[in-house]
Design a protein around this motif. Sequence first.
Motif, PDB file in Angstrom:
ATOM      1  N   ARG A 126       0.666  -1.159   0.086  1.00  0.00           N
ATOM      2  CA  ARG A 126       0.066  -0.085  -0.080  1.00  0.00           C
ATOM      3  C   ARG A 126       0.859   1.231   0.135  1.00  0.00           C
ATOM      4  O   ARG A 126       2.101   1.182   0.457  1.00  0.00           O
ATOM      5  CB  ARG A 126      -0.855   0.082   1.301  1.00  0.00           C
ATOM      6  CG  ARG A 126      -0.076   0.401   2.649  1.00  0.00           C
ATOM      7  CD  ARG A 126      -1.137   0.402   3.558  1.00  0.00           C
ATOM      8  NE  ARG A 126      -1.832  -0.616   4.123  1.00  0.00           N
ATOM      9  CZ  ARG A 126      -1.406  -1.416   4.902  1.00  0.00           C
ATOM     10  NH1 ARG A 126      -0.357  -1.490   5.527  1.00  0.00           N
ATOM     11  NH2 ARG A 126      -2.237  -2.585   4.975  1.00  0.00           N
ATOM     12  N   ARG A 156      -1.738  -8.906  -9.858  1.00  0.00           N
ATOM     13  CA  ARG A 156      -2.432  -7.904  -9.373  1.00  0.00           C
ATOM     14  C   ARG A 156      -3.645  -7.419 -10.419  1.00  0.00           C
ATOM     15  O   ARG A 156      -3.504  -7.621 -11.448  1.00  0.00           O
ATOM     16  CB  ARG A 156      -1.516  -6.710  -9.334  1.00  0.00           C
ATOM     17  CG  ARG A 156      -0.119  -6.824  -8.363  1.00  0.00           C
ATOM     18  CD  ARG A 156      -0.637  -6.830  -6.991  1.00  0.00           C
ATOM     19  NE  ARG A 156       0.417  -6.666  -6.177  1.00  0.00           N
ATOM     20  CZ  ARG A 156       0.917  -7.790  -5.277  1.00  0.00           C
ATOM     21  NH1 ARG A 156       0.119  -9.034  -5.484  1.00  0.00           N
ATOM     22  NH2 ARG A 156       1.842  -7.680  -4.730  1.00  0.00           N
ATOM     23  N   HIS A 157      -4.602  -6.821  -9.622  1.00  0.00           N
ATOM     24  CA  HIS A 157      -5.425  -6.162 -10.292  1.00  0.00           C
ATOM     25  C   HIS A 157      -5.081  -4.766 -10.360  1.00  0.00           C
ATOM     26  O   HIS A 157      -5.072  -4.093  -9.497  1.00  0.00           O
ATOM     27  CB  HIS A 157      -7.011  -6.193  -9.885  1.00  0.00           C
ATOM     28  CG  HIS A 157      -7.896  -5.530 -10.607  1.00  0.00           C
ATOM     29  ND1 HIS A 157      -9.327  -5.091 -10.147  1.00  0.00           N
ATOM     30  CD2 HIS A 157      -8.022  -5.320 -11.961  1.00  0.00           C
ATOM     31  CE1 HIS A 157      -9.960  -4.542 -10.949  1.00  0.00           C
ATOM     32  NE2 HIS A 157      -9.119  -4.682 -12.019  1.00  0.00           N
ATOM     33  N   ARG A 197     -14.217   0.168  -5.532  1.00  0.00           N
ATOM     34  CA  ARG A 197     -15.155  -0.990  -5.583  1.00  0.00           C
ATOM     35  C   ARG A 197     -15.011  -1.961  -6.340  1.00  0.00           C
ATOM     36  O   ARG A 197     -15.544  -2.710  -6.536  1.00  0.00           O
ATOM     37  CB  ARG A 197     -16.651  -0.179  -5.622  1.00  0.00           C
ATOM     38  CG  ARG A 197     -16.950   0.848  -4.611  1.00  0.00           C
ATOM     39  CD  ARG A 197     -18.105   1.491  -4.848  1.00  0.00           C
ATOM     40  NE  ARG A 197     -18.436   2.493  -3.748  1.00  0.00           N
ATOM     41  CZ  ARG A 197     -19.254   3.666  -4.266  1.00  0.00           C
ATOM     42  NH1 ARG A 197     -19.884   3.494  -5.471  1.00  0.00           N
ATOM     43  NH2 ARG A 197     -19.313   4.561  -3.344  1.00  0.00           N
ATOM     44  N   MET A 198     -13.780  -1.880  -7.052  1.00  0.00           N
ATOM     45  CA  MET A 198     -13.543  -3.010  -8.094  1.00  0.00           C
ATOM     46  C   MET A 198     -12.633  -3.754  -7.685  1.00  0.00           C
ATOM     47  O   MET A 198     -11.682  -4.259  -8.672  1.00  0.00           O
ATOM     48  CB  MET A 198     -13.082  -2.090  -9.313  1.00  0.00           C
ATOM     49  CG  MET A 198     -14.332  -1.076  -9.916  1.00  0.00           C
ATOM     50  SD  MET A 198     -13.523  -0.194 -11.204  1.00  0.00           S
ATOM     51  CE  MET A 198     -13.040  -0.697 -12.285  1.00  0.00           C
ATOM     52  N   ASP A 199     -12.082  -3.908  -6.527  1.00  0.00           N
ATOM     53  CA  ASP A 199     -11.159  -5.062  -5.834  1.00  0.00           C
ATOM     54  C   ASP A 199      -9.777  -4.684  -6.604  1.00  0.00           C
ATOM     55  O   ASP A 199      -9.472  -5.551  -6.984  1.00  0.00           O
ATOM     56  CB  ASP A 199     -11.633  -6.413  -6.201  1.00  0.00           C
ATOM     57  CG  ASP A 199     -10.688  -7.583  -5.692  1.00  0.00           C
ATOM     58  OD1 ASP A 199      -9.926  -7.082  -4.706  1.00  0.00           O
ATOM     59  OD2 ASP A 199     -10.470  -8.603  -6.265  1.00  0.00           O
ATOM     60  N   PRO A 200      -9.251  -3.468  -6.416  1.00  0.00           N
ATOM     61  CA  PRO A 200      -7.912  -3.393  -7.002  1.00  0.00           C
ATOM     62  C   PRO A 200      -6.777  -3.403  -6.107  1.00  0.00           C
ATOM     63  O   PRO A 200      -7.071  -3.435  -4.824  1.00  0.00           O
ATOM     64  CB  PRO A 200      -8.143  -1.911  -7.300  1.00  0.00           C
ATOM     65  CG  PRO A 200      -8.827  -1.300  -6.209  1.00  0.00           C
ATOM     66  CD  PRO A 200      -9.754  -2.227  -5.927  1.00  0.00           C
ATOM     67  N   ASP A 201      -5.583  -3.693  -6.494  1.00  0.00           N
ATOM     68  CA  ASP A 201      -4.667  -3.765  -5.981  1.00  0.00           C
ATOM     69  C   ASP A 201      -3.697  -2.492  -6.102  1.00  0.00           C
ATOM     70  O   ASP A 201      -2.824  -1.842  -5.019  1.00  0.00           O
ATOM     71  CB  ASP A 201      -3.615  -5.357  -6.346  1.00  0.00           C
ATOM     72  CG  ASP A 201      -4.215  -6.264  -5.945  1.00  0.00           C
ATOM     73  OD1 ASP A 201      -4.518  -6.563  -4.965  1.00  0.00           O
ATOM     74  OD2 ASP A 201      -4.573  -6.979  -7.022  1.00  0.00           O
ATOM     75  N   HIS A 225      -4.046   0.124  -0.800  1.00  0.00           N
ATOM     76  CA  HIS A 225      -3.806  -0.052  -2.262  1.00  0.00           C
ATOM     77  C   HIS A 225      -2.642   0.812  -2.612  1.00  0.00           C
ATOM     78  O   HIS A 225      -2.124   1.815  -1.821  1.00  0.00           O
ATOM     79  CB  HIS A 225      -4.892   0.668  -3.199  1.00  0.00           C
ATOM     80  CG  HIS A 225      -6.208   0.119  -2.877  1.00  0.00           C
ATOM     81  ND1 HIS A 225      -7.045   0.785  -1.845  1.00  0.00           N
ATOM     82  CD2 HIS A 225      -6.984  -0.954  -2.909  1.00  0.00           C
ATOM     83  CE1 HIS A 225      -8.255   0.043  -1.615  1.00  0.00           C
ATOM     84  NE2 HIS A 225      -8.211  -0.837  -2.590  1.00  0.00           N
TER      85      HIS A 225
END
Length: 368
Positions: A126, A156-157, A197-201, A225
């Motif tokens: 993060r 990763r996303h 809200r899009m499950d990011p890394d 993140h």
Amino acid sequence: MGTLLIDKLLQTVCTQKASDLHLTVGIPPVLRLHGHMRPLATKVLEPSDTVALMKSITPERCQQELQEVGGTDFGFAFGDMARFRVAVFKQKGNVGLVLRRVPNEFLTFEQLGLPPVMEQLIQRPRGLILVTGPTGSGKTTSLASMINWLNDNMDRHIITIEDPIEYYHKHKKSLINQREIGVDVPDFPEAIKRALRMDPDCILVGEMRDLPTISAAITAAETGHIVFGTLHTNSAEGTVNRIIDVFPQEQQDQIRTQLSVAIVGILAQSLLPRKPKGLVAAYECLVITPAVSNLIRENKTYRIDSTIQTGRKHGMILMDDSLFNLWRQGLVDEEEVLLKARKVGELKERIDNAKKGIFDDKEDNDEG
């Protein structure tokens, strides 16, 4: 007429590896090649030429924007050769265009000469990583290579928020969603809010240009993140100050505290003409250690430069040291490094001393 000509011109830009193509009424097309402006040996452009060239590549919505506000920008792909970022504008009532070439291939950290510590920083779970510098200093290219490194090495996303999208990323080890402002989402703050809200890394914020965007980016970095952002500042110290100054006086103490926790590193960069041709980047790199974190929180940013100087073991470097090294390695002329120096007098003195064989203590040790 327009399409035929634009293809020829773009072909020339790609084969010569020019960075930009300028199309303005009253002068032939001009390339920016290794930092220098070079007119092409073709006809002088007339008002009808630039209009035809503009219409051959500009989407309908952008042509409308050009009419309404006198300017627009967008990106497009030129086959497999390159992508272009285009700025269309009016000048003296005529249409002008500037096309910036965005190469298709990604450069490695070594090719870019990025400070090695950046590889560790981008793997953090993060935090906020800022890449800063004036327009055209290669920020987009550095960021693209960092995203590409993550894509090659980690699952990763990654969400990029850009205006417009420049480098296109394919899904490799990571999944990458690229959102364009004005096409996929209306603005940066909205895009960052949705991204959470899009499950990011990892979230790349193309430009942190106002309070809502900066605020959203800091929040995203705090909530676990890794966030990459860019600013048009020239130094690590200037970057911290710029972010804090965007906020109203009564919020600044709170932002200092938030920023001191959220930020993990700052990379400030500058592009210089390389001898005999090409470009080379100089970097200032600040790694946020607990000591630096305290300076930010206690409003002592004026001490950041000296912390960078003593923080070499953490991979930090000052812009002027980086410039001195480029000159010393014979990559860049003295005049050019002095143009980009933060403390011109001091750097000039160091170069003059080096010519006489007198070096600072720390430089002798480096050599040995």
